[in-house]
Design an enzyme around this catalytic site. Sequence first.
Site, PDB file in Angstrom:
ATOM      1  N   PRO A 120      56.826  46.878  40.532  1.00 29.59           N
ATOM      2  CA  PRO A 120      57.184  45.576  41.105  1.00 29.59           C
ATOM      3  C   PRO A 120      56.294  45.251  42.298  1.00 29.59           C
ATOM      4  O   PRO A 120      55.941  46.138  43.071  1.00 29.59           O
ATOM      5  CB  PRO A 120      58.631  45.777  41.563  1.00 29.59           C
ATOM      6  CG  PRO A 120      58.721  47.240  41.873  1.00 29.59           C
ATOM      7  CD  PRO A 120      57.794  47.933  40.899  1.00 29.59           C
ATOM      8  N   TYR A 159      47.823  28.067  40.503  1.00 33.07           N
ATOM      9  CA  TYR A 159      48.860  28.199  39.466  1.00 33.07           C
ATOM     10  C   TYR A 159      49.799  26.997  39.423  1.00 33.07           C
ATOM     11  O   TYR A 159      50.841  27.064  38.754  1.00 33.07           O
ATOM     12  CB  TYR A 159      49.765  29.409  39.753  1.00 33.07           C
ATOM     13  CG  TYR A 159      49.093  30.742  39.866  1.00 33.07           C
ATOM     14  CD1 TYR A 159      48.399  31.297  38.793  1.00 33.07           C
ATOM     15  CD2 TYR A 159      49.190  31.487  41.038  1.00 33.07           C
ATOM     16  CE1 TYR A 159      47.822  32.555  38.903  1.00 33.07           C
ATOM     17  CE2 TYR A 159      48.617  32.741  41.155  1.00 33.07           C
ATOM     18  CZ  TYR A 159      47.933  33.267  40.083  1.00 33.07           C
ATOM     19  OH  TYR A 159      47.366  34.511  40.184  1.00 33.07           O
ATOM     20  N   CYS A 172      37.585  20.963  51.687  1.00 30.13           N
ATOM     21  CA  CYS A 172      36.919  19.835  51.025  1.00 30.13           C
ATOM     22  C   CYS A 172      37.028  19.959  49.507  1.00 30.13           C
ATOM     23  O   CYS A 172      36.039  20.217  48.814  1.00 30.13           O
ATOM     24  CB  CYS A 172      35.473  19.774  51.480  1.00 30.13           C
ATOM     25  SG  CYS A 172      35.385  19.435  53.230  1.00 30.13           S
ATOM     26  N   GLU A 173      38.217  19.845  49.013  1.00 35.54           N
ATOM     27  CA  GLU A 173      38.514  19.898  47.577  1.00 35.54           C
ATOM     28  C   GLU A 173      39.747  19.040  47.349  1.00 35.54           C
ATOM     29  O   GLU A 173      40.736  19.189  48.089  1.00 35.54           O
ATOM     30  CB  GLU A 173      38.898  21.329  47.132  1.00 35.54           C
ATOM     31  CG  GLU A 173      37.872  22.398  47.322  1.00 35.54           C
ATOM     32  CD  GLU A 173      36.853  22.453  46.204  1.00 35.54           C
ATOM     33  OE1 GLU A 173      37.053  21.806  45.164  1.00 35.54           O
ATOM     34  OE2 GLU A 173      35.848  23.145  46.400  1.00 35.54           O
ATOM     35  N   ARG A 189      48.078  29.860  45.794  1.00 34.05           N
ATOM     36  CA  ARG A 189      48.967  29.729  44.627  1.00 34.05           C
ATOM     37  C   ARG A 189      49.222  28.290  44.178  1.00 34.05           C
ATOM     38  O   ARG A 189      49.169  28.017  42.978  1.00 34.05           O
ATOM     39  CB  ARG A 189      50.288  30.466  44.880  1.00 34.05           C
ATOM     40  CG  ARG A 189      50.110  31.993  44.989  1.00 34.05           C
ATOM     41  CD  ARG A 189      51.352  32.758  45.223  1.00 34.05           C
ATOM     42  NE  ARG A 189      52.362  32.768  44.435  1.00 34.05           N
ATOM     43  CZ  ARG A 189      53.035  32.052  43.485  1.00 34.05           C
ATOM     44  NH1 ARG A 189      52.956  31.326  43.226  1.00 34.05           N
ATOM     45  NH2 ARG A 189      53.914  32.086  42.762  1.00 34.05           N
ATOM     46  N   TYR A 204      51.195  37.508  47.087  1.00 35.45           N
ATOM     47  CA  TYR A 204      50.045  36.710  46.632  1.00 35.45           C
ATOM     48  C   TYR A 204      49.765  35.554  47.590  1.00 35.45           C
ATOM     49  O   TYR A 204      49.323  34.486  47.168  1.00 35.45           O
ATOM     50  CB  TYR A 204      50.257  36.221  45.183  1.00 35.45           C
ATOM     51  CG  TYR A 204      50.587  37.372  44.258  1.00 35.45           C
ATOM     52  CD1 TYR A 204      49.596  38.284  43.899  1.00 35.45           C
ATOM     53  CD2 TYR A 204      51.884  37.592  43.814  1.00 35.45           C
ATOM     54  CE1 TYR A 204      49.900  39.378  43.100  1.00 35.45           C
ATOM     55  CE2 TYR A 204      52.197  38.687  43.013  1.00 35.45           C
ATOM     56  CZ  TYR A 204      51.195  39.566  42.663  1.00 35.45           C
ATOM     57  OH  TYR A 204      51.492  40.648  41.882  1.00 35.45           O
ATOM     58  N   GLY A 226      56.191  42.196  37.315  1.00 35.85           N
ATOM     59  CA  GLY A 226      56.414  40.841  36.820  1.00 35.85           C
ATOM     60  C   GLY A 226      57.806  40.293  37.052  1.00 35.85           C
ATOM     61  O   GLY A 226      58.098  39.159  36.656  1.00 35.85           O
TER      62      GLY A 226
HETATM   63  C1  LIG Z   1      49.322  45.745  35.947  1.00 38.50           C
HETATM   64  C2  LIG Z   1      50.186  45.011  36.907  1.00 38.50           C
HETATM   65  N1  LIG Z   1      51.276  45.615  37.388  1.00 38.50           N
HETATM   66  C3  LIG Z   1      52.104  45.001  38.264  1.00 38.50           C
HETATM   67  C4  LIG Z   1      51.838  43.715  38.708  1.00 38.50           C
HETATM   68  C5  LIG Z   1      52.769  43.098  39.687  1.00 38.50           C
HETATM   69  O1  LIG Z   1      53.339  41.941  39.252  1.00 38.50           O
HETATM   70  P1  LIG Z   1      54.498  41.283  40.102  1.00 38.50           P
HETATM   71  O2  LIG Z   1      53.998  41.104  41.481  1.00 38.50           O
HETATM   72  O3  LIG Z   1      54.757  39.989  39.418  1.00 38.50           O
HETATM   73  O4  LIG Z   1      55.658  42.223  40.052  1.00 38.50           O
HETATM   74  C6  LIG Z   1      50.718  43.028  38.222  1.00 38.50           C
HETATM   75  C7  LIG Z   1      50.438  41.654  38.652  1.00 38.50           C
HETATM   76  O5  LIG Z   1      49.559  40.986  38.246  1.00 38.50           O
HETATM   77  C8  LIG Z   1      49.857  43.710  37.315  1.00 38.50           C
HETATM   78  O6  LIG Z   1      48.758  43.111  36.835  1.00 38.50           O
END
Ligand SMILES: Cc1ncc(COP(=O)(O)O)c(C=O)c1O
Length: 435
Positions: free
Chosen positions: A275, A316, A343-344, A312, A372, A240
């Site tokens: 990460p 999001y 087509c959205e 994304r 992502y 995260g």
């Molecule tokens: C359990 C878990 N670990 C790690 C990550 C990786 O997150 P990030 O790419 O934001 O570091 C995620 C992303 O959804 C996740 O669900």
Amino acid sequence: MDAFSYREGKLFCEDVPAEELVAQFGTPLYVYSRALIVERYREFRKAFAAVDPLMAYSVKANGNLSVLRLLADEGSGADIVSGGELQRARLAGIGPERIVFSGVGKTVTELAAALDAGIYGFNVESEGELRQLAALGEATGLPAPVALRVNPDVQSPTPHRYTRTGHHDTKFGIPIDEARRLYRAAAQMPGLRLRGIDFHIGSQILETRPYVVALSRVLELVADLRREGIELEYIDVGGGFGIPYDDDEGLDAAAFASALLPLLHESGLRVVVEPGRYIVGPAGVLLTRVLYVKQLAKTFVITDAGMNDLLRPSHYASYHRVAPAELHPERESLKVDVVGPICESGDFLALDRVVERVREGELLVISTTGAYGFSMASTYNARPRPAEVLVEGRTSRLVRRRETLDDLVRGELDLLRPSFVPAGGGDDVGPPGPG
Ligand SMILES: Cc1ncc(COP(=O)(O)O)c(C=O)c1O
């Protein structure tokens, strides 16, 4: 390092001009900088070096086999969420003892495959999953190594509610009190080996405080369990860790580490980090051609990349910088919507964005799409998924070929063919067809 830079007004990835890449590989095209992926990985590992963590790169961010292999060569492990990601990690040479398995809906088949592979730990998200693993462990004689993913009930300040996973009303994790009860129960199950504890509070977090609050709550539980004689080996703090998508300052890994290290040290547990975005996000861009510029009540710049290539922005409402791959500063700038061919009405890459007035046929760069990006791509509207290229200095390597129209129908044609061409007039009941 500046993996993507303009030289005399033209975009380069490392030492390769973007125009050269698209001349060879076409558009839309994902382009990754090898040097930046490695740099980001090393920077993260170095920040947490004091606890020598298991770096479990989150495969969902970018699961390209060449990217995984690169990280495997750096010593990375993997955080996986499916049997498919297990296969990718293993094909890339990531040892099972460096793999943790997260996710709320692991199937029995996936659990069995990971148990058989000998992964380091299952981050278990429910009592049902725990019992499933215990049964598998007993049946196979291979006790399943488990951690409970605890939901610490913290609000993580992410840019979108879909990327918050650490508060009580999400589907993720197990509430702390419930986890206490389940640890006690699990300690009595012969099919399990209690190994760790885990949390993951969300994605694209740019503050350290939610991590510290979550970690403190989880470590209180660890201390309680210890008093009861339940000893754990590892703590997994999830992923995260946020990155800058615009010019605003992101936090670097050192900032996250300095907030977390004192608590991690004190715990005496082995540390796992997951990460994803931090490592690959800044190391990728999406190159796309302007197909048309359409002047209505607004100006629409229609590109050959759509929400199927980069989800994304529409999923999001996320921000990615958009710019021409060749700058002409003398041109005026204007506010446009950069939209795809799908087509959205929700198919866009950027809304109300001020960019140089671009022409049809020009190349655009959508920045910070290494995480992502391709991994969330689909074939919606029967569009083949883009190619992926890894650049190293002056050389570029195709690491995933562009899908073809044939790729899109192969799985269906294979099923139809026997009835198209009945072997010896068999009793096929499929639709009639040529031949
Ligand atoms: C359990 C878990 N670990 C790690 C990550 C990786 O997150 P990030 O790419 O934001 O570091 C995620 C992303 O959804 C996740 O669900």
